[in-house]
Scaffold this active site. Structure first.
Site: not given
Ligand SMILES: Cc1ncc(C[n+]2csc(CCOP(=O)(O)OP(=O)(O)O)c2C)c(N)n1
Ligand SMILES: Cc1ncc(C[n+]2csc(CCOP(=O)(O)OP(=O)(O)O)c2C)c(N)n1
Ligand SMILES: [Mg+2]
Ligand SMILES: [Mg+2]
Lengths: 336, 410, 410, 336
Positions: A59, A81-82, A85, A128
Site C-alpha cells: 500500500e 482493498q480495505f 490496510y 476488515h
Molecule cells: C496489508 C494488507 N493488504 C491487503 C490485504 C488483502 N489481502 C488478503 S490476502 C491477499 C493476497 C495475498 O496473496 P499472497 O501473499 O500471495 O498469499 P496467498 O493468499 O497466496 O497465500 C490480499 C491482497 C491484507 N490482508 N493486508
C-alpha cells in the site's frame, strides 16, 4: 438509471477515465478481476491495461507511485482493498501527499484520490471493519470524503478525482448494496428501492464540503456520515423523535455552517460514528459544536460510537452503534 | 522531442486467462536430484545459483534422489502423509461449513500442504512459527486439537480467541504458533525480532516465518531481510510462492523478473528455491536452513514453489481470473499424491492402506466437527459474556473501557 | 536444552572508532578499467557480477582507462569540475553561515560532489530528479541560481519556499528537482511513479532518484525496486553509499553482508557498483542506465561508492563516532582532485588555472552571499506576510483555515 | 541529583537495563553515539553492544522487531529519532502492537515502549516539529504518555518500560534542557534551577494515568501536557488569572476524574496543545469536559493549538501556541 453504490462508484471512474486521459485507476486486484468488491469491474476491458491495472501488495508503494504520477501531472485514483490496510501507506499520505504543495510552496502537488472500503457489519473481524477517518482529518493537507448513497458516491468521487488536493475517499462497505439501518436481523432492501439510486449515467459532481440535511426536524440535531446516516434515520423513527439529521458527506473540509445552523435551531446534538470513540471524529464535532453553539445547547452533546476496542468478529452487533444505542442517546439529550 | 523512442508503460499479465488453455511446458523445472547441496556453513555468496534452480528430491517415478534426499525414516514420512491428508480433509469440511452458513469465512491450503507439514516436522517442536493464514498444516502437524481449530472457526463458546478473530486466524503460544494478524506481511519482520530475542537470551529455539508471493511486496518483507541480515537472526524466512495473490499472478509481485529466492542475494542471505510440492525437498531445505540458524549462521530465505489449487478464500471464484483447468495443468503435481507414490514405491504403503487412512481421517474430522458444533457455530452459540469484548485491549481494563462496558449495560 | 550450541546475538560494528588508526588496505577495490561494459540491452540476469565489483575509469595516474571511459570532451569535463568546485565552495560558505547564526541548519556534500554533478551532466536537462538533501550538486550543475539556494537556506523574504522548509530542502520543478521531503526514502518510490507516468504518456523524459546507504532500510526502497521492476519504469535508482548514516556505518544497513548494488538482483534489475569519487565512472554508468531507461528496458540500480568526508550536518561532530583521520585514510580519493589530475594529465588544465578557478568561484559565492543576505537571514528578514503560512496547505484556503488566520489576526 | 530531562530519561533506561536483563534499548544512532539527543549516552559502554545498539533506518522494522522480542518475553525500549518519523511504523503500532493481546485473547502481547522526541520550537521545520499524539490516542490498545519535567520523565519512563502494554512515550524536545515557557525571546533557565530537576538516582515510578495539578486556582482550568504546561503557567502569570493548571502526563489512560473535579470547581476550561487543531487531542478533551461538566460550564471551552498547517520553519513563533494566545484564551473564557 438505478445503481447501487458499487455501480455508482464504477460509473464515476468510467466517466473520468473517459473524460480525462490523465486519470488512471489501480490497486490490488482492481485490473482484470475488477476489485474484490467489483468496483472497477469492466474498466480494464474498456480502457485497456494501462488505464486500470493490478499492483503489488504494498500500500505504501501504491500511494508513493500515485504521488509521483500526480507530480508528473496525472490524476491517479487508487484503491486500498480495505481501510484496515491503509496504514502501511500512512507515511506516504501524511508526510508526503498532504505536505507536498505546502513544502514546495505550490511547485508540486499530489492530486490523488484514495478510495477504500471502511466500516463493519459484514463479519469481517478486526481487520476488515475499521473506520480510520479521524486519523486523516488530523492531517493538514488531506481532504476526507464519505458518501452515504449511490448518487452522492458518484458525484463526490468525480469531484474528488477532479480535486487538485489529495482526497481520502472512504466507502461504507456495509451499504454498497442497500441502505443498512442497523437492524441486522431484518433484510436490507436494495438501493433500487430508494430514490438515491437514481444516478445519472454521465458526468456530474457533488461538491466537497457541503453537508446534506437528510431529515428535517426541530428537536435534536444528529450528525452522521456513511452507514450511520441510515442508522440515525431508523433510530429517529424508532424513538419517534423529531430529529434533524445531517449527512456530513465531507469531514474535511467540514460544512460547519450547516451544523451550527441546525444545532442553534434544535439546541441539542447527537453525534454518531462507527469508529472507536476516543479521539474519533465525533470528538472534533463535539468540540466545534460547543465552541459555536455553547449558548444554544440545552443538554450535553452525546456521542454514539464504536467502543474503544478492536472490532470483534462474533460480537459485531454488540460493537456496532446501532439504532438502539442511537435512539437512547437521542432520548437522553431530549431529557437533558 | 528527442532522438529516442517514446517511452511506454509495461503492465505484466499472466499467460493464461479464463478461456485459454494453460500450458506450462516451458516452465523451467530442474530435474529431481540435480541441484547440489552445499555444506550448511557455506558462505551465502557462493550459492547464488541455488536461488535460481529448484531443489527437488522426488522424481517422476516417486523415488528420492540426489544430495538433498533427507533420508527420512518411514514413520516420519507416514506422519507427514497423515498430517497433509488431515489438513486437506479438514479444509474441505470447513470450506463446506462456511458454505452451509456455519461461519463467515474460510481459506484452504489445497495443493500446498507439504509446505506447512514438512516444515513443521523438520523444525523442532518448540521452534517458534510466525505463519500466514495458509499454514494451518503447522498446527495439525503439531497435534493442536482439531476441535479447537473448529471452535475458533465457529467463534463459538469454546473458541480460544473468544469470538474476536476472523476464522482461521489461530493463535497458540503453547504450540509455537504466533497469532495471525490478517494484515499481510507484518509478522514476517516480527519473527526476526523473536529470533533476535532468542539469540540474545542464549536460547536454542529458532524461529520460522511465512509470507505469500504477493505479500513480499510489503515493506515488512524488506525489513525482515534487512534486520535478519544485519543481526544474523536465527530465522527461516519462507516465501510461499503459490503463483497467485487473490486474482493477481506472481508477476505482479515481480516474479516474472527474478525468483523470490533471489531476493536474498542482495542482503547476503542464502536463498534456496524449493519444489514446494515435494515433501522431501521441503523437509531437506528446511532442515538445512534450521541447521544454519542453530549454528548462529543467520537467516535463510526459502522460496517454496507451489500452486494454490483452490480459490483464495470462500470469498472469490478463481475461474473469473484464471482458466478453470489451470490447477490440473500445473506440472509439479500434488504433494499428497507425490508422497503417497514415494511410499508405495518404497514398498511401505499401499492403495488400500491409503484408502483406509483417508476414510479414517474423514470419519475423524466428521466426529470432531460434531463435537465442535455442539459448542455452537457463528451466530448460533452461547458466546462468552459480552463483557469479554472489553477485556485484553489492555492487560487490565482501564477506567474508560469500564465505563463503556457499563454504557452497554454488561 | 538441545544438543546444539547456544544461540547468540550478533551486533555489527565498524572497524574503527575514535582513537583507532583507520586502515582500508583490505577494501576490495577493482583496478580502474578492468570491469566489463556490457551492451545496454543486456539481460539483467547476465550481469550479476557487476553488482559486486567497482566500475572505475580513472587510474592512479589520472588516466581514463577501460571500456567504461565515456570519452567526454574537455568542455564537459571542465563544466563538471567547475560545478563540483562550486558546490564545495558553496557548501563551505553555507556551513559557516550556519555557524555564524545566519540559519538553523546545513548539510555539506564534501567528498561526494561527483555523484550529483556527473549524474546531472549525464542526464538530459529535462529528466526529472528525486534527490536527497545531499544532491545540491544537481541544482548547481543545472545552473539553478545560487542566490535562490541561499534565499531558501536563509528563509528570507526572497525564499522561493516562503520560509516554510528547513534549509537545503529545495524544490524547483523548472530545474527538474523534486521537493525534498526530510523524511528519508519516501521520494525513492515516488520517482518510480513519476517515471511510470512519463512512460504512460509516451514522453521521452526519464527520471532519477537518490537514497543514502542508511535509508535503503526503509520500506520505500523496497517499494521502489518492486514497482520499478514490475512496470519496467524508466528510472535510475541511485544508492549513495557514503559509508555513514549519521553515526551508523553502512554495516548497520546490511552493507557488510552484500553490496547495495546487489539488492537489484532479486528484482531482476541490473545493479552496477560504481566508484562514486570517479567523475568519469559515475558519468558512464549513469549514461548506460539512462540509455536503458530510454529504450524501455526499465530501471537500473546504481550504487555510488563514496565517502561522507564531513559530519552528517551542522548538528553532529563526526569525531565522536569515527576516527578524526578516517576521511584522509579513505582510499578512493577525492572526486575533485581526481578529475583535476585527469585534466592535467590530459594536458588541458594546470595548477594555475585551477587556482584561478577556485578564486573566481570563491569570489562569486561571496558576492552571491552578500546579495542573498540583503534579502535577510533567518530571524533577520522581512518575511512574506504571515498570511502565507495558511496558504498552499490546500489549493484554495478552506474556511477553517481562513478562520484560523483571522484568529491569528493576519 | 539535578538532572535535565535528557539525563533523567537516560537514568531511567540505565536503571531498567540494570534491574532487568530483558530490557533492551535500540534505535537509529542510539548505540555508540548515544542518540542524536544523547538520551542513550553511555548505555552501550556500560551494558554492552547487545543491550543498547544501533538499528537500520527503518522505523517499521524497529517496531516490528520490538514486537517480536516482546512476544518472546523481552521488554524493548526503542527510540524513534523524531516523532515526525514514526509514521513508517504506524502500521506495526496500530495493527500489531495495539491489537496483539486482544486478537490472541491474551496469548501474546507486546510490552514495548516507543520513546520519541516531539514538538516544535527548535527551528526544525515541518519534519522535526510534529506532535502526533492524538493519532495514538485513537488507537485502542496503545497508551500515550507525555512528561513535562525531569522527575516525571524518569518516573513515567520506568513505569512505561514496566508496563505490559505498548506505550508511546512522547518527549517534548523543546524542554529537554529547561522549561521553555514560550517567551522565545528570553533565555531559558536550565532545569537545575527548578525543583523538578531533583531526580533520585535510583528506581522510582510515576504511575500512568494520573494527572498533576501544577498550579492551583479557582477561575479557569487549563489542560495541558509537555511543553505547553510551562506555556500555560507563563500565560496565567502574564494574564494574572487565577488558573488551575493540570499537567495530564498520560493522555491514555486519562485522569478524567482530576479533570472533571477541576472544571466543576472553576466552571471554565482552556485546552492547550501544539498539535494541529482539527481532531487533535484537544477535541477529545473538549468533548469529555462538556460531556462530564456540561451543567457547570460558564463559557465555551477554548482550544489553543497549532494551526492546521505543517510547522513552518521561519514562522515558527507564529505557529507555536505561545503564552500570548494562551493568555488571550484564558481571558476570553473568563469573559464568556
Ligand atoms: C496489508 C494488507 N493488504 C491487503 C490485504 C488483502 N489481502 C488478503 S490476502 C491477499 C493476497 C495475498 O496473496 P499472497 O501473499 O500471495 O498469499 P496467498 O493468499 O497466496 O497465500 C490480499 C491482497 C491484507 N490482508 N493486508
Ligand atoms: C524516516 C526518517 N527517519 C529518520 C530520519 C533522521 N535522519 C536524517 S538523515 C539520517 C541518516 C541518513 O543516512 P543515509 O541514508 O546514509 O544518507 P546520508 O546522510 O549519508 O547522505 C537520519 C537517520 C529521517 N530524516 N527520516
Ligand atoms: Mg500467493
Ligand atoms: Mg550515508
Amino acid at each position: 438509471m438505478p445503481m447501487n453504490m458499487i455501480q455508482a462508484l464504477n460509473s464515476a471512474m468510467d466517466v473520468m477515465l473517459d473524460r480525462d486521459p490523465n486519470v488512471l485507476v489501480f490497486g490490488e486486484d482492481v485490473g482484470f478481476f475488477g476489485g474484490v468488491f467489483r468496483a472497477t469491474e469492466g474498466l480494464q476491458k474498456k480502457y485497456g491495461l494501462k488505464r486500470c491495472f493490478d499492483t503489488p501488495i504494498g500500500e505504501g508503494g501504491i500511494v508513493a507511485v500515485a504521488i509521483g504520477m500526480g507530480a508528473y501531472g496525472l490524476r491517479p485514483c487508487v484503491e486500498i482493498q480495505f481501510a484496515d490496510y491503509i496504514y502501511p501507506a500512512f507515511d506516504q499520505l501524511v508526510s508526503e501527499a498532504a505536505r507536498l504543495r505546502y513544502r514546495s510552496a505550490g511547485d508540486f502537488w499530489a492530486p490523488l484520490t484514495v478510495r477504500t472500503p471502511y466500516g463493519g457489519g459484514i463479519f469481517g473481524g478486526q481487520t476488515h471493519s475499521q473506520s480510520p477517518e479521524a486519523l486523516f482529518t488530523h492531517v493538514a493537507g488531506l481532504k476526507t470524503v464519505i458518501p452515504s448513497n449511490p448518487y452522492d458516491a458518484k458525484g463526490l468521487l468525480i469531484a474528488s478525482i477532479e480535486e487538485d488536493d489529495p482526497v481520502i475517499f472512504l466507502e461504507p462497505k456495509r451499504i454498497y448494496n442497500g441502505p443498512f439501518d442497523g437492524h441486522h436481523n431484518k433484510p436490507v432492501s436494495p438501493w433500487a428501492n430508494f430514490p438515491e439510486s437514481n444516478v445519472p449515467e454521465g458526468y456530474y459532481t457533488v461538491p466537497l464540503g457541503k453537508a446534506a440535511r437528510v431529515r428535517e426536524g426541530k428537536d435534536v440535531t444528529v450528525l452522521a456520515y456513511g452507514t450511520m446516516v441510515h442508522v440515525a434515520k431508523a433510530a429517529a423513527d424508532d424513538a419517534k423523535i423529531d430529529a434533524e439529521i445531517l449527512d456530513l458527506r465531507t469531514l474535511l473540509p467540514l460544512d460547519i455552517d450547516a451544523i451550527v445552523e441546525s444545532v442553534k435551531k434544535t439546541g441539542r446534538c447527537v453525534i454518531v460514528h462507527e469508529a472507536t470513540r476516543t479521539s474519533g471524529f465525533g470528538a472534533e464535532l463535539s468540540a466545534l459544536v460547543q465552541e459555536n453553539c455553547f449558548y444554544h445547547l440545552e443538554a450535553p452533546i452525546e456521542r454514539v460510537t464504536g467502543w474503544d476496542t478492536p472490532y470483534p468478529h462474533a460480537f459485531e452487533w454488540d460493537y456496532f452503534p446501532g439504532p438502539k444505542r442511537t435512539a437512547a442517546a437521542m432520548r437522553k439529550v431530549m431529557e437533558g | 522531442m528527442k532522438n529516442t523512442p517514446a517511452l511506454s508503460l509495461y503492465i505484466p499479465e499472466p499467460k493464461y486467462r479464463p478461456g485459454d488453455t494453460p500450458d506450462f511446458s516451458d516452465l523451467n523445472v530442474s530435474a529431481a536430484g540435480v541441484v547440489r547441496r552445499p555444506d550448511v556453513a557455506v558462505n551465502s555468496s557462493e550459492i547464488h545459483d541455488l536461488a535460481f534452480t529448484l531443489i527437488r528430491v522426488l522424481d517422476d517415478k516417486g523415488d528420492a534422489v540426489g544430495p538433498w534426499d533427507p533420508k527420512l525414516d518411514v514413520d516420519t514420512l507416514k506422519r507427514g502423509l497423515r498430517a497433509m491428508l488431515l489438513t486437506r480433509i479438514f479444509d474441505d469440511r470447513m470450506f463446506r461449513a462456511q458454505r452451509q452458513g456455519k461461519t463467515s469465512f474460510y481459506m484452504k491450503s489445497l495443493g500446498e500442504e507439504a509446505v506447512a507439514v514438512a516444515q513443521a516436522l523438520a523444525l523442532d517442536r518448540d521452534d517458534m512459527c510466525f505463519p500466514t493464514y495458509r499454514q494451518q498444516g503447522l498446527l495439525i502437524a503439531r497435534d493442536y486439537p482439531l476441535v479447537m481449530m473448529m471452535n475458533q472457526i465457529y467463534s463459538n463458546e469454546q473458541d480460544p480467541l473468544k469470538g474476536r478473530q476472523l476464522p482461521i486466524m489461530y493463535s497458540s503460544k503453547e504450540h509455537g504458533f504466533f497469532s495471525i494478524s490478517g494484515n499481510l506481511g507484518t509478522q514476517f519482520s516480527q519473527a526476526v525480532g523473536w529470533a533476535m530475542a532468542s539469540a540474545y537470551k542464549g536460547d536454542d529455539r529458532i524461529c520460522a516465518a511465512w509470507i505469500g508471493d504477493g505479500s513480499t511486496a510489503e515493506g515488512d518483507f524488506h525489513h525482515a531481510l534487512t534486520f535478519g541480515s544485519v543481526y544474523r537472526a536465527p530465522v527461516l524466512l519462507n516465501v510461499v510462492n503459490n503463483q497467485w495473490a487473490i486474482s493477481s499472478y506472481q508477476g505482479i509481485a515481480g516474479g516474472d523478473r527474478s525468483t523470490f529466492a533471489s531476493r536474498a542475494i542482495g542482503y547476503g542471505i542464502p536463498g534456496l528455491r524449493v519444489d514446494g510440492n515435494d515433501f522431501l525437498a521441503v523437509y531437506a531445505a528446511t532442515q538445512w536452513a534450521a541447521d544454519r540458524a542453530r549454528m548462529n549462521l543467520g537467516p535463510t530465505v526459502l522460496e517454496l514453489f507451489t500452486y494454490r489449487a483452490e480459490g483464495h478464500s470462500t470469498s472469490d471464484d478463481p475461474t473469473q481470473y484464471r482458466p478453470a483447468d489451470e490447477p490440473g495443468a500445473w506440472p509439479l503435481g500434488d504433494p499428497v499424491n507425490r508422497l503417497t507414490k514415494h511410499l508405495i514405491a518404497r514398498g511401505v504403503w499401499s492403495d488400500d492402506e491409503h484408502k483406509a487412512l483417508v476414510d479414517e481421517l474423514t470419519e475423524y474430522v466428521k466426529a470432531v466437527g460434531k463435537e465442535a458444533e455442539k459448542n455452537g457455530t457463528l451466530g448460533n452459540s452461547k458466546l462468552p459474556s459480552v463483557k469479554t469484548m472489553f477485556e485484553d485491549v489492555y492487560k487490565e481494563v482501564p477506567p474508560h473501557l469500564r465505563k463503556q462496558r457499563q454504557e452497554l449495560g454488561v
